[in-house]
Design an enzyme around this catalytic site. Structure first.
Site, PDB file in Angstrom:
ATOM      1  N   LYS A  53       7.459   7.159  -2.258  1.00  0.00           N
ATOM      2  CA  LYS A  53       7.070   6.540  -2.849  1.00  0.00           C
ATOM      3  C   LYS A  53       7.110   6.794  -4.470  1.00  0.00           C
ATOM      4  O   LYS A  53       6.814   6.143  -5.237  1.00  0.00           O
ATOM      5  CB  LYS A  53       5.606   6.276  -2.473  1.00  0.00           C
ATOM      6  CG  LYS A  53       5.254   5.484  -0.885  1.00  0.00           C
ATOM      7  CD  LYS A  53       3.640   5.547  -1.117  1.00  0.00           C
ATOM      8  CE  LYS A  53       3.163   5.427   0.883  1.00  0.00           C
ATOM      9  NZ  LYS A  53       1.867   5.175   1.486  1.00  0.00           N
ATOM     10  N   GLN A  97      -3.177   9.010   0.228  1.00  0.00           N
ATOM     11  CA  GLN A  97      -2.972   8.415   1.202  1.00  0.00           C
ATOM     12  C   GLN A  97      -3.408   8.771   3.092  1.00  0.00           C
ATOM     13  O   GLN A  97      -3.849   9.800   3.075  1.00  0.00           O
ATOM     14  CB  GLN A  97      -1.239   9.283   1.366  1.00  0.00           C
ATOM     15  CG  GLN A  97      -0.443   9.598   2.693  1.00  0.00           C
ATOM     16  CD  GLN A  97       0.863   7.913   2.748  1.00  0.00           C
ATOM     17  OE1 GLN A  97       1.092   7.566   1.407  1.00  0.00           O
ATOM     18  NE2 GLN A  97       0.649   7.380   3.569  1.00  0.00           N
ATOM     19  N   ASP A 120      -2.932  -0.555  -2.502  1.00  0.00           N
ATOM     20  CA  ASP A 120      -3.604  -0.530  -0.618  1.00  0.00           C
ATOM     21  C   ASP A 120      -3.782  -1.650  -0.307  1.00  0.00           C
ATOM     22  O   ASP A 120      -4.021  -2.465   1.146  1.00  0.00           O
ATOM     23  CB  ASP A 120      -3.726   1.027  -0.281  1.00  0.00           C
ATOM     24  CG  ASP A 120      -2.443   1.513   0.464  1.00  0.00           C
ATOM     25  OD1 ASP A 120      -1.382   1.547   0.729  1.00  0.00           O
ATOM     26  OD2 ASP A 120      -2.988   3.079   0.073  1.00  0.00           O
TER      27      ASP A 120
HETATM   28  N1  GUN Z   1      -0.888   6.047   6.233  1.00  0.00           N
HETATM   29  C1  GUN Z   1      -0.525   5.060   6.363  1.00  0.00           C
HETATM   30  N2  GUN Z   1      -0.103   4.512   6.411  1.00  0.00           N
HETATM   31  C2  GUN Z   1      -0.884   3.717   4.851  1.00  0.00           C
HETATM   32  C3  GUN Z   1      -0.782   3.009   3.526  1.00  0.00           C
HETATM   33  O1  GUN Z   1       0.284   1.746   4.025  1.00  0.00           O
HETATM   34  N3  GUN Z   1      -0.825   3.800   2.689  1.00  0.00           N
HETATM   35  C4  GUN Z   1      -1.546   4.391   2.873  1.00  0.00           C
HETATM   36  N4  GUN Z   1      -2.664   4.872   1.773  1.00  0.00           N
HETATM   37  N5  GUN Z   1      -1.646   5.241   3.714  1.00  0.00           N
HETATM   38  C5  GUN Z   1      -0.879   5.438   4.738  1.00  0.00           C
END
Ligand code: GUN
Length: 295
Positions: A53, A97, A120
């Site tokens: 990312k 995350q 998110d």
């Molecule tokens: N962990 C697994 N998928 C995601 C996501 O889309 N966003 C975040 N912040 N953590 C994750």
């Protein structure tokens, strides 16, 4: 012959579009979209996701930073960091995350992030507005990426029976809500199936025109569970042992691709299907956040 739903190629197109739009936005406003990633501990999968990312944010011309916190960080310290980022007008997007260490409440962390910076789409304000379908909100990146793939691949959803397997807050639940909405690219008849279906799961999946597997069970969807000609979208990311690989393991989806591709009209690969679309939507949502905070 099946059509391969190439998320990697689609995501490159979207990333080029976002990069172009970001350049115009920066030129017109003097504001550089900024995203801050928070990574707690050293879960290998999370390390990889956040690195990808970050790299994509760089390529889009965004300002970005990854704040790494130790596994032992206290909940209070993490909440203080979020508060500071909420108040920083130069930061438009905050992505913490998941999963977090057990001593930290994910619920508290999710609710601490200002909804307008929550790209998110996990904050209850965003979840609620998505459910109602009104106002400014963010849609979680994986469901948004799947909707974008369906739209760009011109897959008909109106009146179609979509079966989503898996009821997570990150994928299954928001996806079911999006697909059922009265809107172009949605308007589907949605079934949200999950583990409680037990050995009757196949009865549900076999009636799907579009089958979306998001339950986190390696290779669980087999050929006999799929209606001939169905569109199959695989959200799974599972590591299974494989002695023939140098690493000793390989990445597989929730769908047994090799057998299901023989019967599906279109199918996503793993990797290279839904995963790259998710990253493209992180970028899309970050630019949206910056634009909303600049108007
Ligand atoms: N962990 C697994 N998928 C995601 C996501 O889309 N966003 C975040 N912040 N953590 C994750």
């Amino acid at each position: 012959m099946f059509h391969l739903l190439d998320g990697r190629a689609l995501s490159e197109t979207i990333r080029a579009e976002v990069k172009q739009e970001a350049a115009t936005f920066i030129l017109q406003t003097g504001v550089i979209p900024r995203i801050v990633f928070i990574l707690v501990g050293n879960t290998p999968a999370s390390e990889v996701y956040v690195a990808n990312k970050g790299k994509s944010s760089e390529e889009s011309g965004f300002s970005h930073e990854t704040v790494r916190l130790s596994e032992q960080v206290t909940e209070k310290e993490l909440l203080q960091l979020i508060e500071q980022l909420n108040n920083d007008s130069k930061t438009h997007a905050i992505l913490c995350q998941l999963p977090l260490p057990k001593h930290i409440s994910e619920e508290k962390v999710i609710e601490a992030i200002a909804p307008h910076k929550d790209i998110d789409g996990f904050h209850p304000i965003n979840v609620g507005r998505l459910s109602i379908g009104r106002g400014d909100f963010f849609v979680p990146c994986t469901p948004l990426g799947i909707m974008e793939m369906i739209k760009r691949e011109k897959i008909e959803t109106s009146g179609m029976h979509v079966v989503v397997v898996g009821r997570s807050n990150i994928v299954g639940k928001p996806l079911a809500a999006l697909l059922a909405q009265k809107a172009d690219g949605a308007n589907a008849i949605v079934t949200l199936a999950h583990t409680a279906a037990g050995n009757k799961l196949g009865e549900y999946t076999r009636s799907a025109d579009i089958l979306i597997a998001a339950m986190g069970a390696p290779l669980a969807i087999t050929r006999d569970m799929v209606k001939p000609g169905a569109v199959v979208i695989d959200v799974g990311m599972n590591r299974i042992p494989d002695a023939s690989k140098k690493s000793g393991s390989r990445l597989v989806g929730d769908v047994d691709f090799e057998s299901v591709k023989e019967i599906a009209s279109a199918i996503t690969p793993v990797p290279g299907g839904v995963g790259p679309m998710t990253i493209a939507m992180v970028l899309r949502n970050t630019l949206t956040a910056a634009a909303r905070q600049t108007r």
